[in-house]
Scaffold this active site. Structure first.
Site, PDB file in Angstrom:
ATOM      1  N   GLY A   1       0.859  -1.189   0.000  1.00  0.00           N
ATOM      2  CA  GLY A   1       0.000   0.000   0.000  1.00  0.00           C
ATOM      3  C   GLY A   1       0.883   1.224   0.000  1.00  0.00           C
TER       4      GLY A   1
ATOM      5  CB  CYS B   1       5.376   5.818  -3.179  1.00  0.00           C
ATOM      6  SG  CYS B   1       5.691   7.411  -2.421  1.00  0.00           S
TER       7      CYS B   1
HETATM    8  N1  LIG Z   1       5.677   9.988   1.022  1.00  0.00           N
HETATM    9  C1  LIG Z   1       6.687   9.233   0.568  1.00  0.00           C
HETATM   10  O1  LIG Z   1       7.062   8.233   1.169  1.00  0.00           O
HETATM   11  C2  LIG Z   1       7.407   9.629  -0.685  1.00  0.00           C
HETATM   12  C3  LIG Z   1       8.657   9.048  -0.958  1.00  0.00           C
HETATM   13  C4  LIG Z   1       9.318   9.410  -2.129  1.00  0.00           C
HETATM   14  C5  LIG Z   1       8.737  10.316  -3.014  1.00  0.00           C
HETATM   15  N2  LIG Z   1       7.515  10.848  -2.718  1.00  0.00           N
HETATM   16  C6  LIG Z   1       6.952  11.813  -3.660  1.00  0.00           C
HETATM   17  O2  LIG Z   1       7.141  13.118  -3.132  1.00  0.00           O
HETATM   18  C7  LIG Z   1       6.013  13.954  -3.442  1.00  0.00           C
HETATM   19  C8  LIG Z   1       5.409  14.492  -2.168  1.00  0.00           C
HETATM   20  O3  LIG Z   1       4.917  13.398  -1.423  1.00  0.00           O
HETATM   21  P1  LIG Z   1       4.399  13.580   0.077  1.00  0.00           P
HETATM   22  O4  LIG Z   1       4.030  12.214   0.564  1.00  0.00           O
HETATM   23  O5  LIG Z   1       5.367  14.396   0.828  1.00  0.00           O
HETATM   24  O6  LIG Z   1       3.073  14.451  -0.202  1.00  0.00           O
HETATM   25  P2  LIG Z   1       2.123  15.155   0.857  1.00  0.00           P
HETATM   26  O7  LIG Z   1       0.760  15.076   0.285  1.00  0.00           O
HETATM   27  O8  LIG Z   1       2.383  14.627   2.226  1.00  0.00           O
HETATM   28  O9  LIG Z   1       2.616  16.687   0.844  1.00  0.00           O
HETATM   29  C9  LIG Z   1       2.475  17.536  -0.252  1.00  0.00           C
HETATM   30  C10 LIG Z   1       2.378  18.961   0.267  1.00  0.00           C
HETATM   31  O10 LIG Z   1       2.442  19.866  -0.829  1.00  0.00           O
HETATM   32  C11 LIG Z   1       1.569  20.949  -0.550  1.00  0.00           C
HETATM   33  N3  LIG Z   1       1.258  21.653  -1.801  1.00  0.00           N
HETATM   34  C12 LIG Z   1       0.423  21.285  -2.804  1.00  0.00           C
HETATM   35  N4  LIG Z   1       0.438  22.207  -3.779  1.00  0.00           N
HETATM   36  C13 LIG Z   1       1.322  23.159  -3.417  1.00  0.00           C
HETATM   37  C14 LIG Z   1       1.783  24.362  -4.011  1.00  0.00           C
HETATM   38  N5  LIG Z   1       1.349  24.754  -5.216  1.00  0.00           N
HETATM   39  N6  LIG Z   1       2.691  25.106  -3.352  1.00  0.00           N
HETATM   40  C15 LIG Z   1       3.131  24.731  -2.127  1.00  0.00           C
HETATM   41  N7  LIG Z   1       2.719  23.593  -1.503  1.00  0.00           N
HETATM   42  C16 LIG Z   1       1.835  22.829  -2.147  1.00  0.00           C
HETATM   43  C17 LIG Z   1       0.375  20.293   0.115  1.00  0.00           C
HETATM   44  O11 LIG Z   1      -0.400  21.226   0.845  1.00  0.00           O
HETATM   45  C18 LIG Z   1       1.082  19.267   1.015  1.00  0.00           C
HETATM   46  O12 LIG Z   1       1.366  19.806   2.284  1.00  0.00           O
HETATM   47  C19 LIG Z   1       5.074  13.097  -4.273  1.00  0.00           C
HETATM   48  O13 LIG Z   1       5.348  13.293  -5.628  1.00  0.00           O
HETATM   49  C20 LIG Z   1       5.462  11.688  -3.875  1.00  0.00           C
HETATM   50  O14 LIG Z   1       5.181  10.742  -4.872  1.00  0.00           O
HETATM   51  C21 LIG Z   1       6.847  10.543  -1.572  1.00  0.00           C
END
Ligand SMILES: NC(=O)c1ccc[n+]([C@@H]2O[C@H](COP(=O)([O-])OP(=O)(O)OC[C@H]3O[C@@H](n4cnc5c(N)ncnc54)[C@H](O)[C@@H]3O)[C@@H](O)[C@H]2O)c1
Length: 430
Positions: A257, A260
């Site tokens: 799950g 990602c």
């Molecule tokens: N969570 C993980 O384990 C993980 C690991 C590797 C890569 N990623 C990738 O990293 C990215 C972020 O993932 P996450 O889990 O941190 O997401 P998340 O949803 O926890 O956080 C994203 C944040 O971005 C903010 N946001 C949205 N639009 C915005 C804008 N225009 N300006 C400023 N802030 C804005 C949102 O309010 C939110 O706080 C995704 O592409 C994800 O695939 C995530």
């Protein structure tokens, strides 16, 4: 005193953004964090941490003087030249990656040859090229662009920041920004994969797709073990000792799950399809995973017969231990399927209950494991939180109405469960 460290901006303060900010603040960088969610920014300014990630609150608190939070992109632009983009890229209805947040950030950037967008968000291969083209069309072609995908694992994200398996830096090789990003990571002593933008983007998608494939593979082996009398724990041990294969991601269970794997595998499959290639293997990886989440329902039906009116305790809801992240969690499918069969589901999770209730408002969440188990006909281990592994199974047997325990993660002490007079069934272990 060493050289002063370069200030950076972090756009998007979710799991990736906050961990990146905390990690660089720990290395001595001033970090200018921006998020469009004003409530989140206000909470961070008050010193509250909106997500659960072990150690994160302590690191953020310990380096408060270097961390700045704002809902205005200008504040980061004014103070830093490298702007790490870590906004969400969730799946659209079609399964493609939704790039609207990434594009919104690019569109808000000023024309500047002193700044660079450093993409940490996971984006389809080709996004960097499209963004650079878009910026050029808007007269902002001097803005540099670097792909620097993130590989952290929720639950151990800070440790992953401090000791990454590798740092991938993709740029077009003509700007200053790729070197500047490499210099930022230099104190970590990690292997740096310096490459072009498209390859950096593909490395991230391919890594997640491979890991998801390994999980679906061992889940299918587990299902065959159930038919043939083999034990998948023994099989995985024997297979994983092969140096070409390795032991990681060979744990059979009720499916992967998280935010990602689910979206990135789908995004890669559709990226291939949109480019005219049918990525057959990934179709099976996705299908196996969906079926795996549902297999627990048939296991329960085999033990309990008709599920209508039966009480099922779900132990754990988060997609894995040590996180409150419910995105893509197997529990979402499992709870919905059980309720559709007429079962009454009572769930307990030590940290994800709040988030689970937001996503499943009708879910009956108990305040403790004991209260979820009280009167249950069956219990299912969904997330292997340490407190479930330490349960006193004699006490559990006394409080349950029935005697069925399904170990969805093959993590419980089967002998202890059976010794308490309960019927134990794992995944692929007979
Ligand atoms: N969570 C993980 O384990 C993980 C690991 C590797 C890569 N990623 C990738 O990293 C990215 C972020 O993932 P996450 O889990 O941190 O997401 P998340 O949803 O926890 O956080 C994203 C944040 O971005 C903010 N946001 C949205 N639009 C915005 C804008 N225009 N300006 C400023 N802030 C804005 C949102 O309010 C939110 O706080 C995704 O592409 C994800 O695939 C995530």
């Amino acid at each position: 005193m060493g050289e002063p460290r370069e200030p950076i901006g972090v756009i998007g303060t979710g799991y990736v953004g906050l961990v990146t900010a905390a990690g660089f603040a720990e290395l001595g960088n001033d970090v200018y964090c921006v998020d469009i969610d004003e409530h989140k920014i206000a909470a961070l300014q008050r010193g509250e941490v909106p997500i659960y990630e072990p150690g994160l609150a302590e690191v953020l608190a310990g380096h408060r003087e270097r961390l700045h939070f704002s809902s205005r992109l200008d504040d980061a632009v004014a103070n830093a030249r490298l702007l790490f983009v870590s906004v969400g890229t969730p799946p659209t209805y079609s399964g493609d990656a939704d790039l609207s947040a990434v594009l919104a950030v690019a569109e808000s950037m000023p024309a500047s040859k002193e700044h660079a967008l450093v993409m940490k968000s996971t984006v389809p291969c080709g996004t960097g090229r499209s963004i650079s083209r878009l910026l050029a069309e808007q007269g902002k072609g001097d803005l540099a662009y670097v792909s620097c995908p993130e590989f952290l694992k929720e639950g151990s994200a800070l440790a992953d920041f401090r000791a990454p398996d590798r740092v991938v830096v993709g740029d077009d090789g003509t700007s200053w920004a790729g070197d500047a990003v490499c210099a930022l990571y230099e104190p970590l002593g990690a292997t740096v994969v310096r490459t072009d933008v498209a390859s950096a983007e593909m490395i991230k998608l391919a890594a997640n797709a491979f890991l998801a494939t390994k999980i679906s593979f061992i889940n299918e082996i587990a299902n065959v073990c159930e038919e043939t009398g083999a034990n998948v724990l023994e099989v995985a041990r024997g297979v994983g000792l092969d140096g070409r294969i390795g032991p990681k991601f060979l744990a059979a269970g009720i499916g992967y799950g998280g935010s990602c794997f689910t979206k990135d595998v789908s995004a890669l499959k559709l990226l291939a399809a949109n480019s005219g290639y049918h990525f057959q293997l990934l179709g099976s990886v996705i299908e196996v995973n969906e079926l795996q989440k549902r297999r627990v329902v048939s296991k329960l039906a085999r033990h309990l017969g008709e599920l209508t009116g039966r009480r099922v305790a779900l132990l754990g809801l988060a997609f894995k231990p040590n996180t409150d992240d419910m995105r893509g969690a197997s529990s979402l499918v499992l709870a919905a399927r059980l309720e559709a069969e007429g079962a009454h589901v009572r769930a307990y999770d030590p940290v994800a209950a709040h988030e689970a209730r937001r996503m499943m408002p009708d879910l009956d969440c108990a305040p403790s494991a004991a209260e979820a188990l009280e009167g249950a006909d069956a219990a299912v281990l969904v997330t292997e939180w340490p407190e479930f592994l330490a349960l006193d199974w004699n006490a559990v047997a006394a409080m349950m109405a029935g005697d069925v325990v399904i170990d969805g993660r093959n993590a419980l002490d089967a002998a202890a469960v059976r010794a308490a007079g309960l019927r134990y069934e794992g995944i692929g272990i007979g």
